[in-house]
Design a protein around this motif. Structure first.
Motif, mmCIF file in Angstrom:
data_model
loop_
_atom_site.group_PDB
_atom_site.id
_atom_site.type_symbol
_atom_site.label_atom_id
_atom_site.label_comp_id
_atom_site.label_asym_id
_atom_site.label_seq_id
_atom_site.Cartn_x
_atom_site.Cartn_y
_atom_site.Cartn_z
ATOM 1 N N PRO A 94 0.854 -1.311 0.057
ATOM 2 C CA PRO A 94 -0.165 0.329 -0.051
ATOM 3 C C PRO A 94 0.545 1.510 0.288
ATOM 4 N N LEU A 95 0.442 2.219 -0.628
ATOM 5 C CA LEU A 95 0.517 3.467 -0.473
ATOM 6 C C LEU A 95 0.659 4.747 0.392
ATOM 7 N N PHE A 96 -0.591 3.982 1.083
ATOM 8 C CA PHE A 96 -1.765 4.765 1.641
ATOM 9 C C PHE A 96 -1.900 4.032 3.131
ATOM 10 N N GLU A 97 -2.127 4.697 4.329
ATOM 11 C CA GLU A 97 -3.222 4.184 5.654
ATOM 12 C C GLU A 97 -4.110 5.187 5.542
ATOM 13 N N ILE A 98 -5.388 4.520 5.812
ATOM 14 C CA ILE A 98 -6.020 5.603 6.019
ATOM 15 C C ILE A 98 -6.891 5.492 7.469
ATOM 16 N N LYS A 99 -6.649 6.915 7.775
ATOM 17 C CA LYS A 99 -6.579 7.071 9.039
ATOM 18 C C LYS A 99 -8.225 8.046 9.482
ATOM 19 N N PRO A 100 -9.358 7.877 10.272
ATOM 20 C CA PRO A 100 -10.261 8.518 10.369
ATOM 21 C C PRO A 100 -9.524 9.424 11.020
ATOM 22 N N MET A 101 -10.687 11.096 10.937
ATOM 23 C CA MET A 101 -9.891 12.467 11.677
ATOM 24 C C MET A 101 -10.352 12.144 13.047
ATOM 25 N N PRO A 102 -10.305 12.920 13.997
ATOM 26 C CA PRO A 102 -10.917 13.308 15.265
ATOM 27 C C PRO A 102 -11.534 14.221 15.554
ATOM 28 N N GLY A 103 -13.680 13.124 15.883
ATOM 29 C CA GLY A 103 -14.487 14.616 16.275
ATOM 30 C C GLY A 103 -15.316 13.821 15.041
ATOM 31 N N VAL A 104 -15.034 13.013 14.378
ATOM 32 C CA VAL A 104 -15.942 12.666 13.186
ATOM 33 C C VAL A 104 -17.481 12.049 13.494
ATOM 34 N N ASP A 105 -18.043 11.794 14.673
ATOM 35 C CA ASP A 105 -19.070 11.900 14.861
ATOM 36 C C ASP A 105 -19.880 13.674 15.330
ATOM 37 N N SER A 106 -19.213 13.925 15.961
ATOM 38 C CA SER A 106 -19.518 15.763 16.522
ATOM 39 C C SER A 106 -19.837 16.217 14.865
ATOM 40 N N VAL A 107 -18.624 16.683 13.537
ATOM 41 C CA VAL A 107 -19.085 16.642 12.733
ATOM 42 C C VAL A 107 -20.305 16.518 12.115
ATOM 43 N N VAL A 108 -20.422 15.425 11.623
ATOM 44 C CA VAL A 108 -21.539 14.966 11.145
ATOM 45 C C VAL A 108 -22.622 15.363 12.018
ATOM 46 N N GLU A 109 -23.164 15.662 13.233
ATOM 47 C CA GLU A 109 -23.734 15.929 13.774
ATOM 48 C C GLU A 109 -24.068 17.299 14.305
ATOM 49 N N LYS A 110 -23.515 18.656 13.508
ATOM 50 C CA LYS A 110 -23.760 19.620 12.840
ATOM 51 C C LYS A 110 -23.598 20.607 11.720
ATOM 52 N N VAL A 111 -23.610 19.033 11.244
ATOM 53 C CA VAL A 111 -23.806 19.242 9.446
ATOM 54 C C VAL A 111 -25.416 18.603 9.232
ATOM 55 N N LEU A 112 -25.967 18.124 10.557
ATOM 56 C CA LEU A 112 -26.809 17.485 9.795
ATOM 57 C C LEU A 112 -27.948 18.391 10.353
ATOM 58 N N ARG A 113 -27.414 19.281 11.733
ATOM 59 C CA ARG A 113 -28.397 20.735 11.454
ATOM 60 C C ARG A 113 -29.268 21.163 10.519
ATOM 61 N N ASP A 114 -28.057 21.524 9.230
ATOM 62 C CA ASP A 114 -28.188 22.389 7.936
ATOM 63 C C ASP A 114 -29.518 21.128 7.198
ATOM 64 N N ASP A 115 -29.673 20.312 7.349
ATOM 65 C CA ASP A 115 -31.140 19.588 6.763
ATOM 66 C C ASP A 115 -30.549 19.583 5.722
ATOM 67 N N PRO A 116 -29.291 18.571 5.332
ATOM 68 C CA PRO A 116 -29.092 18.347 4.187
ATOM 69 C C PRO A 116 -30.090 17.409 2.971
ATOM 70 N N GLN A 117 -30.263 17.585 1.694
ATOM 71 C CA GLN A 117 -30.987 17.085 1.035
ATOM 72 C C GLN A 117 -30.716 15.258 0.299
ATOM 73 N N ALA A 118 -29.161 15.514 0.872
ATOM 74 C CA ALA A 118 -28.448 13.813 0.157
ATOM 75 C C ALA A 118 -26.889 14.118 0.490
ATOM 76 N N ILE A 119 -26.288 12.913 0.338
ATOM 77 C CA ILE A 119 -24.819 13.192 0.666
ATOM 78 C C ILE A 119 -24.313 12.594 -1.026
ATOM 79 N N ALA A 120 -23.086 13.293 -0.428
ATOM 80 C CA ALA A 120 -22.088 12.392 -2.219
ATOM 81 C C ALA A 120 -20.992 11.796 -1.397
ATOM 82 N N PHE A 121 -20.699 11.214 -1.806
ATOM 83 C CA PHE A 121 -19.146 10.244 -1.503
ATOM 84 C C PHE A 121 -18.470 9.869 -2.852
ATOM 85 N N THR A 122 -17.670 9.989 -2.980
ATOM 86 C CA THR A 122 -16.267 10.261 -3.540
ATOM 87 C C THR A 122 -15.445 8.593 -3.772
#
Length: 258
Positions: free
Chosen positions: A35-63
């Motif tokens: 492998p060229l890379f190692e993938i690691k979650p950033m700290p506080g992902v749960d808090s990030v999700v909680e905050k962005v859901l307050r904006d009432d998004p209509q959809a999610i995009a995953f690249t």
């Protein structure tokens, strides 16, 4: 007994690398996983999700499927149902599969005729989402090949973009690669993203590999640009007809017959 199977280099991060290795073995190849890379979650992902859901998004995009894996590893129990109920626009078959496995109820994979890059994903989103219907939530890695905020600005769609994982260089990649191929060289390497192709050239350009198999024209272009000014070329370059792994392995097999 001598191993006569053709050795193929896989540089994807885990766990995708192991799945690719299984697919290569099923086709009669001998995969070499470095492998060229190692993938690691950033700290506080749960808090990030909680905050962005307050904006009432209509959809999610995953690249990238790595974003979904970062979500799954960041929540103690499971991904919040509020997030799982949002429709997902997924770039590529692998991303769509991991999205469904994570529990997302509605997963819309970018059609093949839209291309295998962020521009195609943006066109797919534009054809189905309404301006003013809430932002598109783009959860991505620290390094982005393209900015959906820019691509969707013209159609009038708002994007809330948040980085939730990092892709770090695996060390020591070059030394590990040399050790793996010291006694039995590889005949081809698989490239799945423009960034991975560029990074491979930076780390291993002096190692001659006869064939470079690229997931899409954008990946092949990045490889070509990275090789400008280098003393060696990439050997032969083959490009998958569609941006998925099955098509990439077909292109690899076709190169065997040349």
């Amino acid at each position: 007994m001598t191993n006569t199977r053709r050795r193929i280099l896989v540089t994807r991060p885990e766990p995708a690398a192991s799945k690719t290795a299984e697919a290569l073995e099923a086709e009669g190849y001998d995969p070499v996983v470095v492998p060229l890379f190692e993938i690691k979650p950033m700290p506080g992902v749960d808090s990030v999700v909680e905050k962005v859901l307050r904006d009432d998004p209509q959809a999610i995009a995953f690249t990238s499927a790595n974003a979904i894996r970062a979500l799954m590893s960041s929540f103690t129990d499971s991904i919040p149902q509020t997030l799982l109920q949002l429709p997902v626009y997924a770039l590529g078959e692998a991303t769509a599969i991991v999205s469904r496995d994570a529990g997302f109820a509605t997963v819309l994979e970018t059609p093949p005729d839209h291309g295998g890059d962020a521009k195609g994903l943006a066109a797919w989103i534009t054809s189905r989402c309404e301006p003013g219907g809430g932002p598109i939530l783009h959860l991505h890695g620290q390094h982005r090949a393209a900015d959906l905020s820019v691509l969707l600005a013209g159609p009038g769609l708002q994007v809330t973009a948040r980085a939730i994982y990092v892709s770090q260089s695996a060390e020591p990649f070059t030394d590990s690669l040399r050790q793996h191929i010291a006694n039995a060289p590889v005949v081809a390497v698989l490239h799945y993203s423009p960034r991975a192709a560029r990074h491979f050239v930076e780390r291993a350009a002096e190692i001659r590999i006869p064939c470079h198999a690229c997931l899409s024209p954008a990946v092949a272009e990045a490889l070509d640009q990275a090789l400008i000014g280098r003393k060696i070329g990439a050997g032969s370059v083959v490009v998958a007809e569609l941006p998925n792994e099955r098509a990439l392995l077909r292109a690899l097999k076709q190169s065997d017959r040349r």
